[in-house]
Design an enzyme around this catalytic site. Structure first.
Site, PDB file in Angstrom:
ATOM      1  N   CYS A  83     -15.767  20.339  27.650  1.00  0.00           N
ATOM      2  CA  CYS A  83     -16.438  18.949  27.563  1.00  0.00           C
ATOM      3  C   CYS A  83     -15.237  18.068  27.418  1.00  0.00           C
ATOM      4  CB  CYS A  83     -17.548  18.716  26.537  1.00  0.00           C
ATOM      5  SG  CYS A  83     -16.827  19.254  24.827  1.00  0.00           S
TER       6      CYS A  83
ATOM      7  N   HIS B  39     -21.778  16.311  31.375  1.00  0.00           N
ATOM      8  CA  HIS B  39     -20.761  17.006  30.337  1.00  0.00           C
ATOM      9  C   HIS B  39     -20.764  18.136  30.868  1.00  0.00           C
ATOM     10  CE1 HIS B  39     -24.487  19.169  28.908  1.00  0.00           C
ATOM     11  NE2 HIS B  39     -25.211  18.264  29.421  1.00  0.00           N
TER      12      HIS B  39
ATOM     13  N   HIS C 224     -19.304  18.525  20.628  1.00  0.00           N
ATOM     14  CA  HIS C 224     -19.433  18.296  22.031  1.00  0.00           C
ATOM     15  C   HIS C 224     -19.444  16.843  22.751  1.00  0.00           C
ATOM     16  CE1 HIS C 224     -21.153  19.750  25.911  1.00  0.00           C
ATOM     17  NE2 HIS C 224     -22.076  18.857  26.096  1.00  0.00           N
TER      18      HIS C 224
END
Length: 213
Positions: A113, A185, A168
């Protein structure tokens, strides 16, 4: 006269005998004491050596870690020039759609990510932090969810409803309404894809949005 000489001679002999005996006794008495003392000292020394733990080699200390870069070190990065590059950022990010997830990856053979964010901006000549928690401090925080725009970065924690470290991140690609903010992502299970911030999974894990431009 003979009797006197005999007595005198006897006395002399007796005196010599006494002297010899005394000397002998003194010799016999002193020698064992000196030997005993010597053996005692040697014995105590051996005990002492036996009780003494061998000296350990000095433990080498681990090298001191380099100090964490200060916020001023962010000057080594450069921010996108306003909003003009946002369409290009979104376009480049979408070319990674379907790329498999790979921890530490930085290209279309596999990417994570934070690597996706870093690589997309690298392709437009902008250097940004590589690690997600550093990215979460880069730029200016968006105060309200309703103010989120395309090009903003979104950050999430591992567990819904709980505080934690940033684990994340993604880039906003489209804002379609108050409850439909689309971001791209690198999903650990499904690779690079676009999802809605207001989906059940992401809504509870969302912690902040940053505007890097």
């Amino acid at each position: 006269m003979k009797k006197y000489l005999s007595q005198s001679h006897s006395c002399t002999i007796f005196t010599l005998l006494i002297t010899t005996l005394l000397f002998s006794c003194d010799t016999l008495r002193k020698t064992p004491e000196r030997n005993t003392a010597s053996r005692g000292a040697a014995s105590r020394s051996a005990v002492a050596r036996g009780r003494t733990t061998p000296a350990r080699r000095p433990v080498t200390k681990a090298p001191a870690r380099k100090p964490a870069p200060s916020r001023s070190a962010s000057t080594t990065y450069n921010r996108p020039a306003g909003t003009a590059n946002i369409p290009q950022v979104v376009q480049i990010a979408r070319t990674y759609t379907g790329t498999p997830y790979r921890s530490g990856g930085n290209d279309k053979s596999g990417i994570d990510c934070s690597g996706l964010i870093c690589q997309v901006y690298s392709e437009i000549g902008v250097k940004v932090p590589r690690i997600s928690w550093q990215q979460s401090e880069f730029g200016q925080e968006v105060a309200k969810v309703e103010d989120i725009q395309p090009g903003d970065w979104l950050f999430f924690v591992p567990e819904a409803g709980k505080e934690g470290y940033v684990s994340h991140a993604g880039i906003v690609t489209d804002v379609r309404g108050r409850d439909e903010i689309i971001f791209i992502h690198a999903s650990t299970s499904r690779g690079v894809r676009e999802d809605n911030l207001f989906s059940t999974y992401f809504k509870g894990r969302f912690v902040k949005a940053m505007r890097p431009f």
